[in-house]
Design a protein around this motif. Structure first.
Motif, short mmCIF file in Angstrom:
data_model
loop_
_atom_site.label_atom_id
_atom_site.label_comp_id
_atom_site.label_asym_id
_atom_site.label_seq_id
_atom_site.Cartn_x
_atom_site.Cartn_y
_atom_site.Cartn_z
N VAL A 24 29.74 -39.89 57.12
CA VAL A 24 30.12 -41.09 56.36
C VAL A 24 31.63 -41.13 56.20
N PHE A 25 32.21 -39.96 55.91
CA PHE A 25 33.66 -39.89 55.75
C PHE A 25 34.38 -40.30 57.03
N GLU A 26 33.96 -39.72 58.16
CA GLU A 26 34.64 -39.99 59.43
C GLU A 26 34.50 -41.46 59.83
N VAL A 27 33.32 -42.02 59.64
CA VAL A 27 33.10 -43.42 60.02
C VAL A 27 33.93 -44.35 59.13
N ALA A 28 33.95 -44.06 57.83
CA ALA A 28 34.72 -44.89 56.90
C ALA A 28 36.21 -44.83 57.26
N GLU A 29 36.64 -43.65 57.64
CA GLU A 29 38.04 -43.41 58.02
C GLU A 29 38.43 -44.30 59.20
N ARG A 30 37.53 -44.39 60.18
CA ARG A 30 37.84 -45.15 61.40
C ARG A 30 37.59 -46.65 61.24
N SER A 31 36.64 -47.01 60.40
CA SER A 31 36.26 -48.43 60.32
C SER A 31 37.05 -49.19 59.26
N GLY A 32 37.77 -48.48 58.42
CA GLY A 32 38.56 -49.14 57.39
C GLY A 32 37.75 -49.53 56.17
N GLY A 38 29.33 -46.29 57.42
CA GLY A 38 29.02 -44.86 57.39
C GLY A 38 27.55 -44.62 57.13
N THR A 39 27.00 -45.31 56.12
CA THR A 39 25.58 -45.17 55.80
C THR A 39 24.73 -45.67 56.96
N LEU A 40 25.15 -46.80 57.53
CA LEU A 40 24.41 -47.35 58.68
C LEU A 40 24.41 -46.35 59.83
N ALA A 41 25.57 -45.72 60.07
CA ALA A 41 25.68 -44.76 61.18
C ALA A 41 24.74 -43.58 60.99
N MET B 1 36.34 -47.69 52.37
CA MET B 1 34.93 -47.93 52.08
C MET B 1 34.78 -48.78 50.85
N SER B 2 35.20 -50.00 50.93
CA SER B 2 35.19 -50.82 49.73
C SER B 2 33.79 -51.01 49.18
N ALA B 3 32.78 -50.94 50.03
CA ALA B 3 31.43 -51.21 49.55
C ALA B 3 30.63 -49.93 49.39
N SER B 4 31.25 -48.79 49.55
CA SER B 4 30.51 -47.54 49.46
C SER B 4 30.17 -47.26 48.02
N PRO B 5 29.18 -46.37 47.80
CA PRO B 5 28.86 -46.00 46.43
C PRO B 5 30.10 -45.46 45.71
N ALA B 6 30.98 -44.84 46.49
CA ALA B 6 32.16 -44.23 45.88
C ALA B 6 33.03 -45.28 45.21
N ASN B 7 32.85 -46.53 45.55
CA ASN B 7 33.76 -47.54 45.00
C ASN B 7 33.01 -48.78 44.53
N SER B 8 31.75 -48.63 44.19
CA SER B 8 30.99 -49.82 43.85
C SER B 8 30.99 -50.10 42.36
N THR B 9 31.73 -49.32 41.59
CA THR B 9 31.86 -49.65 40.18
C THR B 9 33.33 -49.84 39.87
N PRO B 19 44.72 -38.84 50.08
CA PRO B 19 44.81 -38.35 51.47
C PRO B 19 43.43 -37.98 52.02
N ALA B 20 43.26 -38.14 53.33
CA ALA B 20 41.97 -37.88 53.96
C ALA B 20 41.47 -36.48 53.64
N GLN B 21 42.38 -35.52 53.66
CA GLN B 21 42.03 -34.13 53.39
C GLN B 21 41.29 -33.98 52.05
N VAL B 22 41.80 -34.70 51.04
CA VAL B 22 41.21 -34.61 49.70
C VAL B 22 39.86 -35.29 49.68
N ARG B 23 39.75 -36.46 50.33
CA ARG B 23 38.50 -37.22 50.30
C ARG B 23 37.39 -36.51 51.08
N ARG B 24 37.77 -35.84 52.17
CA ARG B 24 36.77 -35.13 52.97
C ARG B 24 36.22 -33.95 52.17
#
Lengths: 121, 153
Positions: A24-32, A38-41, B1-9, B19-24
């Motif tokens: 999910v992280f990698e897909v979100a990273e690439r798709s913006g 990510g969930t779909l993938a 990921m504007s619509a991800s659970p991580a950001n839906s509230t 940074p990507a490193q932190v989020r991963r």
């Protein structure tokens, strides 16, 4: 279910969850991230592999561990629903509807495709 | 990921601001996710043992696991927003681990396929519809109740 099978199931469930997080992280990273790709993938990839296992004639404990444990954990229903709710609350109801229906039907298509591919082995 | 659970509230930090490193995340976050995923998976199998169903049956165990997991995720997303400093280990354990491990998309698809293979198309259609509607209602109600409780604190 034997104690060993329970341990293996837990371990595979753990691995599936971490693999899901990283995918999910990698897909979100690439798709913006405008759409919850990510969930779909993970859901489509997981369904495809479950289909391959079925097509390849994998059964019994191996199928339970891989399809139920590993891929069952790799794929997710809760994030699919929460993503859809998130889109709706961002005032993007069409995107929410697309997310629901594309996931459902593409998931079915991928598991059927996977089964056909698995049958080639 | 504007619509991800991580950001839906509204209270969630924008994950893309980090940074990507932190989020991963690293070993500690992944361990929390693995532990939660193991527990969620065992709970899902426990339900399946308690409510057995064969191929083309209506699978209550999967449906219940999915709906409970969706409701729980709704509460977690509202009550445990990620801090601005990075992903919360507790949230990752509960949301990505337990809820993700408990709920499953591929098993639902496999069950739908069994129903279709068995010639029970109408059953498959209603199983998919009930799963999705119940899942969405669960998230909606959970988010609303959790947000209301949040306001009262």
């Amino acid at each position: 279910m034997s104690a060993l099978a329970v341990v293996a199931l837990a371990a595979l469930g753990g691995v599936g969850a971490v693999a899901r997080h990283l995918t999910v992280f990698e897909v979100a990273e690439r798709s913006g991230g405008r759409f919850p790709l990510g969930t779909l993938a993970v859901n489509l990839a997981g369904s495809l592999v479950v289909g391959v296992l079925l097509g390849a004639g994998v059964t019994g404990a191996t199928l339970t561990l891989l399809a139920g444990g590993l891929l069952g954990s790799y794929t997710t229903f809760s994030a699919w629903m929460a993503d859809s709710d998130g889109l709706a609350r961002e005032h993007r109801p069409q995107a929410a509807v697309v997310n629901i229906f594309v996931s459902l039907f593409a998931g079915l298509a991928t598991i059927i495709l996977g089964r056909a591919l698995g049958g080639l082995f | 990921m504007s619509a991800s659970p991580a950001n839906s509230t509204p209270r969630s930090a924008d994950p893309l601001a980090l940074p990507a490193q932190v989020r991963r995340g690293g070993a500690e976050l992944w361990l929390a996710i693995a532990f939660g995923g193991a527990l969620g998976t065992l709970a899902r199998f426990g339900l399946a043992e308690a409510l057995p169903a064969s191929g083309a049956d209506w699978h209550w165990a999967t449906l219940i696991a999915n709906v409970i997991g969706a409701a729980a995720l709704g509460v977690i997303l509202v009550r445990l927003p990620n801090p601005a400093s990075g992903p919360s280990r507790l949230r990752a354990f509960l949301a990505t681990g337990i809820c993700g491990g408990l709920t499953t998309f591929s098993t639902m698809q496999r069950e739908l396929l069994s129903m279709i293979d068995g010639g029970h198309g109408a059953l498959a259609l209603s199983y998919a519809a009930v799963s999705i509607v119940a899942g969405l209602v669960a998230v909606l109600v959970a988010v609303r109740l959790a947000a209301r409780g949040e306001g009262e604190r």
